[in-house]
Design an enzyme around this catalytic site. Structure first.
Site, mmCIF file in Angstrom:
data_model
loop_
_atom_site.group_PDB
_atom_site.id
_atom_site.type_symbol
_atom_site.label_atom_id
_atom_site.label_comp_id
_atom_site.label_asym_id
_atom_site.label_seq_id
_atom_site.Cartn_x
_atom_site.Cartn_y
_atom_site.Cartn_z
ATOM 1 N N TYR A 1 27.438 12.068 -30.317
ATOM 2 C CA TYR A 1 26.403 13.042 -30.668
ATOM 3 C C TYR A 1 26.622 14.384 -29.975
ATOM 4 C CZ TYR A 1 21.743 14.987 -31.521
ATOM 5 O OH TYR A 1 20.705 15.786 -31.908
ATOM 6 N N LYS B 1 22.872 18.330 -37.645
ATOM 7 C CA LYS B 1 22.054 17.230 -38.179
ATOM 8 C C LYS B 1 22.079 17.211 -39.704
ATOM 9 C CE LYS B 1 18.867 17.485 -34.226
ATOM 10 N NZ LYS B 1 17.531 17.898 -33.775
ATOM 11 N N SER C 1 21.768 21.578 -33.354
ATOM 12 C CA SER C 1 20.959 20.853 -34.340
ATOM 13 C C SER C 1 21.332 21.155 -35.792
ATOM 14 C CB SER C 1 19.468 21.156 -34.132
ATOM 15 O OG SER C 1 18.982 20.483 -32.998
ATOM 16 N N TYR D 1 12.367 23.564 -36.691
ATOM 17 C CA TYR D 1 11.522 22.965 -35.654
ATOM 18 C C TYR D 1 10.046 23.096 -36.027
ATOM 19 C CZ TYR D 1 15.936 23.260 -33.040
ATOM 20 O OH TYR D 1 17.245 23.163 -32.652
#
Length: 316
Positions: free
Chosen positions: A198, A73, A70, A250
């Protein structure tokens, strides 16, 4: 420059903090929903600090490699903003934090229009990756990889093919999110192509020193001070750092902002990218995760560093 730059004196000083934080690894567990990530060693912990003048310190298991997961991102968001512009990007993805898990579909079903709340949750990240320009998956991925290499100032960075394949084979939830986004006109490409792109993006592999150099670019408003090169525009660096503060850790982002107070982005491999505004970049790798999906020892280490070196951006 003040804070960490004037106080951290040696690798040995960092190692003392790592030794304390490492005891927390026993309270966490390695990500297991991506089969290839289960092979990571739970007890490993490493940290690197990168300064604008090219100096840096590191401690722990610094030869260990991590996949971005992540953390990627933030980098694809910077790319999409460069290529498509702020107006286009935020017409398809929102700017607000969410209290839901990063892989939740709930808000897509209840929001009108059905656009993801922010680029740091999976639905938002898939939407952003969809925006990366190129004629094929290979061309688009090559551009992402080159951008990451440029940010880290390391042309040897590559992709962990085993983890990329493992993620692709176990990406049914992300496929579901993508089909939902496609049904509502947020994306319009073949879902399997997007899944391939991805999962490769998430499997880009580096060590914590590379991660710290990326963090330093963000910390210095998109500029490589050593070469005087503006790698990303200042405005884009600011947007990315803001999302790191509000959504980067998160569902623990608020608590992290209080306890640590630096822009940061975590990944389920156990990596944490930190950008201390105007001071330095921090890269951490510790595969043992807490119940929110963040490196349990990594967060503890950052808490200690923030207190010892007054790193919080909210300090006056």
């Amino acid at each position: 420059m003040s804070g960490l730059v004037s106080h951290c004196k040696s690798n040995e000083e960092l190692q003392e903090l790592v030794d304390v934080a490492k005891t927390y690894t026993k309270q966490g567990k390695v990500a297991d929903y991506i089969p290839a990530l289960k092979q990571a060693r739970r007890d490993d912990l490493s940290v690197a600090i990168s300064y604008p003048d090219g100096k840096g310190y590191c401690a722990g298991d610094v030869s260990d490699k991590l996949t971005l997961q992540s953390i990627s991102k933030v980098l694809t968001l910077a790319m999409a903003l460069l290529e498509k512009g702020e107006e286009h990007v935020f017409s398809y993805v929102g700017k607000e934090p969410t209290g839901d898990p990063f892989n939740s579909i709930a808000k897509l079903e209840t929001n009108t229009p059905s656009k993801p709340l922010n680029p740091m949750i999976n639905a938002g990240a898939l939407t952003v990756t969809h925006m990366i320009v190129g004629k094929s998956v290979d061309e688009r991925f090559s551009r992402i990889l080159q951008f990451v290499r440029d940010m880290a100032q390391n042309q040897d960075i590559g992709v962990n093919e085993e983890i990329a394949r493992s993620e692709y084979d176990s990406a049914d939830l992300n496929r579901s999110l993508s089909y939902f986004l496609k049904q509502h006109g947020v994306i319009n490409e073949d879902v399997e192509d997007l899944m391939e792109l991805y999962t490769k993006q998430c499997a880009i592999e580096m060590d914590c020193k590379d991660l710290a150099r990326i963090g330093c670019i963000f910390a210095m408003n998109g500029k490589d001070v050593m070469t005087e090169k503006q790698i990303i525009p200042e405005d884009i660096a600011r947007i990315c750092k803001t999302f790191m503060v509000t959504c980067g850790m998160y569902n623990a982002s608020g608590e992290f902002a209080i306890n640590v107070g630096i822009p940061a982005k975590s990944g389920v491999s156990g990596g944490i990218l930190g950008a201390v505004p105007g001071k330095c970049g921090i890269g951490i790798y510790g595969a043992a995760l807490d119940d929110k999906g963040n490196s349990i020892a990594g967060i503890k280490l950052l808490e200690m560093m923030a207190k010892k070196y007054s790193l919080s951006m909210f300090n006056t």
